[in-house]
Design an enzyme around this catalytic site. Structure first.
Site, PDB file in Angstrom:
ATOM      1  N   GLU A 273      34.664  51.069  70.603  1.00 27.42           N
ATOM      2  CA  GLU A 273      35.357  51.593  71.790  1.00 27.42           C
ATOM      3  C   GLU A 273      36.718  52.198  71.486  1.00 27.42           C
ATOM      4  OE1 GLU A 273      33.835  48.634  71.575  1.00 27.42           O
ATOM      5  OE2 GLU A 273      32.224  48.748  73.078  1.00 27.42           O
TER       6      GLU A 273
ATOM      7  N   GLU B 151      40.777  55.355  83.516  1.00 26.03           N
ATOM      8  CA  GLU B 151      41.125  54.270  82.573  1.00 26.03           C
ATOM      9  C   GLU B 151      41.500  54.865  81.217  1.00 26.03           C
ATOM     10  OE1 GLU B 151      38.491  51.045  80.723  1.00 26.03           O
ATOM     11  OE2 GLU B 151      39.157  50.041  82.535  1.00 26.03           O
TER      12      GLU B 151
ATOM     13  N   ARG C 173      30.161  44.058  70.306  1.00 25.02           N
ATOM     14  CA  ARG C 173      29.443  44.348  69.067  1.00 25.02           C
ATOM     15  C   ARG C 173      30.165  43.783  67.845  1.00 25.02           C
ATOM     16  NH1 ARG C 173      25.289  48.626  68.752  1.00 25.02           N
ATOM     17  NH2 ARG C 173      24.824  49.256  70.871  1.00 25.02           N
TER      18      ARG C 173
ATOM     19  N   ASP D 167      35.395  53.845  77.685  1.00 28.56           N
ATOM     20  CA  ASP D 167      35.271  54.044  76.235  1.00 28.56           C
ATOM     21  C   ASP D 167      33.864  53.796  75.697  1.00 28.56           C
ATOM     22  OD1 ASP D 167      35.068  51.330  76.615  1.00 28.56           O
ATOM     23  OD2 ASP D 167      37.136  50.924  76.042  1.00 28.56           O
TER      24      ASP D 167
ATOM     25  N   HIS E 192      24.650  38.311  78.590  1.00 30.34           N
ATOM     26  CA  HIS E 192      24.426  39.761  78.483  1.00 30.34           C
ATOM     27  C   HIS E 192      23.011  39.990  77.935  1.00 30.34           C
ATOM     28  CE1 HIS E 192      24.999  43.914  77.089  1.00 30.34           C
ATOM     29  NE2 HIS E 192      26.105  43.966  77.792  1.00 30.34           N
TER      30      HIS E 192
ATOM     31  N   HIS F  41      29.842  39.751  74.770  1.00 28.24           N
ATOM     32  CA  HIS F  41      28.888  40.797  74.401  1.00 28.24           C
ATOM     33  C   HIS F  41      29.383  41.745  73.313  1.00 28.24           C
ATOM     34  CE1 HIS F  41      31.008  44.251  76.129  1.00 28.24           C
ATOM     35  NE2 HIS F  41      31.395  43.439  77.095  1.00 28.24           N
TER      36      HIS F  41
END
Ligand code: UD1
Ligand code: UDP
Length: 381
Positions: free
Chosen positions: A137, A123, A220, A101, A250, A218
């Site tokens: 995502e 996936e 967003r 994604d 990250h 990590h």
């Protein structure tokens, strides 16, 4: 009957988790003479993508080298769509494969669709039901799902989500998740050559006798307050003398700045550079608990019997939560600290979560996908 012309498959990816989840499939496609497998990396990630390419022995046929420091979603998306389209015009693949994604996956699917090239999705069908968790995502994967030829869903839950969205059930296959193929592969490599994962020895010595908690973060949607809360929770957990935190940070500057500001120099916290996959597998082995907002870690930890506390409000991977080996704890400081302390201090609660199980696959997913592609391309023997 086998045809004489192999099907040209372009596998497109750009980030660390996509590379981890696609290297087993790239290896399986390259080993099969029915396919001419080409690899295009966007390099939406650079260093942490290259770490995976190196251990997996993949030399991309195309490398767009797109990563920019602190890149924006719109700038990245524009560059991806143009760059991936150019590669498709050059290669003229019969099919394109994307995974998951990310922005690279979404643009890879869109560029293929614009050329009427069938896109297959590894996936497929993960859904949280909330377009801002994870962001962006959830929308990326929904967009991809509208264009896909073959949906390779990891579990019956993800297959069910696609069918609920009116996807033709005949195009949805439950294959497992290639992440378990990758984990089996790396575990076997380390068993053959322990030096591949020996770089944590110094930390293991420094933290001998302590109970290790592995942390990654990590997302967003956690930038700002969420990340600050996570850092504060880690600080409070690390105040316990019996605990040590190993936290590979990250490389996103938004993450690095917060974690360095809050946690650098603490005795019980090792803020370290991102680990390559064998070393991360070693950390999964050392850790008593994983505390994370990662997608992939939610799949790997249950396979190794490690309780995983997920610092998110929702998950598109409910299988671990349903089985009781993963728990959603959000990003509230006191909730995170309380849940970690419960696992540290209540053996029954810990034992209940620390069960190895494999809702995400059996390590044979890449082989299954290759068989489905052989059938789809009429090359089944
Ligand atoms: C991306 C994916 C996310 C995935 C995550 C895995 C999107 C929109 N996001 O998020 O779905 O879960 O990867 O890690 O596709 N950086 C480096 N070196 C690297 C990689 C990143 O310095 O090797 C820094 C750069 O400043 C870059 C920033 O991190 O601009 C963000 O990278 P980006 O790929 O846009 O987003 P991630 O948060 O990593
Ligand atoms: N990982 C790694 N080194 C690290 C942190 C994570 O190799 O320092 C691996 C981890 O084993 C998992 C994947 O990276 O397979 C998860 O990537 P990430 O959390 O960046 O992305 P997500 O899965 O959330 O999309």
């Amino acid at each position: 009957m086998a045809t004489l012309t192999p099907s040209k498959i372009l596998v497109v990816f750009g980030t660390r988790p996509e590379a981890i989840k696609l290297f087993p499939l790239v290896a399986a496609l390259k080993a099969d003479p029915h396919f001419d497998c080409k690899v295009c990396v966007s390099a939406q990630h650079r260093g942490i993508l290259d770490q995976v390419l190196e251990i997996a022995g993949i030399v991309p046929d195309h490398d767009l080298d797109l990563m920019k420091p602190d890149q924006t979603l719109d700038g990245l998306t524009a560059a991806l769509l143009t760059g991936l389209g150019q590669v498709m015009d050059l290669e003229k693949p019969d099919r394109v494969i994307v995974q998951g994604d990310t922005a690279t996956a979404m643009c890879g699917a869109l560029a293929a669709y614009y050329r009427k090239v069938p896109v297959d999705h590894v996936e497929a069908g993960l859904r949280s039901g909330n377009i801002y968790h994870p962001w962006p995502e959830e929308v990326n994967r929904k967009i991809i799902g509208t264009m896909v030829s073959l949906h390779f869903a990891p579990t019956d839950v993800s297959a069910g989500s696609l069918i609920a969205e009116q996807v033709d059930p005949a195009r949805v296959y439950i294959t497992g998740n290639t992440v378990i193929d990758a984990l089996h592969w790396v575990t076997a490599r380390i068993a053959e050559d322990p030096s591949l994962a020996s770089g944590l020895a110094e930390l293991e010595k420094r933290f001998a006798g302590k109970r290790i908690i592995g942390v990654t973060s990590h997302r967003r949607e956690n930038f700002g307050g969420g990340l600050e809360n996570i850092a504060e929770a880690v600080r409070q957990i690390a105040a316990r003398p019996d605990v040590a935190i190993i936290f590979p940070v990250h490389p996103n500057p938004n993450v690095r700045a917060v974690m360095d500001g809050a946690l650098k120099g603490l005795d019980n916290v090792a803020l370290i550079d991102p680990l390559d996959y064998p070393h991360f597998a070693r950390l999964l082995g050392l850790a008593e608990i994983m505390l994370t907002d990662s997608g992939g870690v939610q799949e790997e930890a249950p396979a190794l019997g490690k309780p995983v506390l997920v610092m998110r409000e929702t998950t598109e991977r409910p299988e671990g939560v349903t089985a009781g080996t993963a728990k959603l704890v959000g990003t509230d400081v006191s909730r995170i600290v309380t849940e970690i302390f419960t696992l540290l201090d209540d053996k029954a609660a810990y034992d209940k979560m620390a069960r190895a199980h494999n809702p995400f696959g059996d390590g044979q997913t890449a082989r299954r996908i290759v068989e489905l592609l052989l059938r789809e391309t009429g090359q089944e023997t």
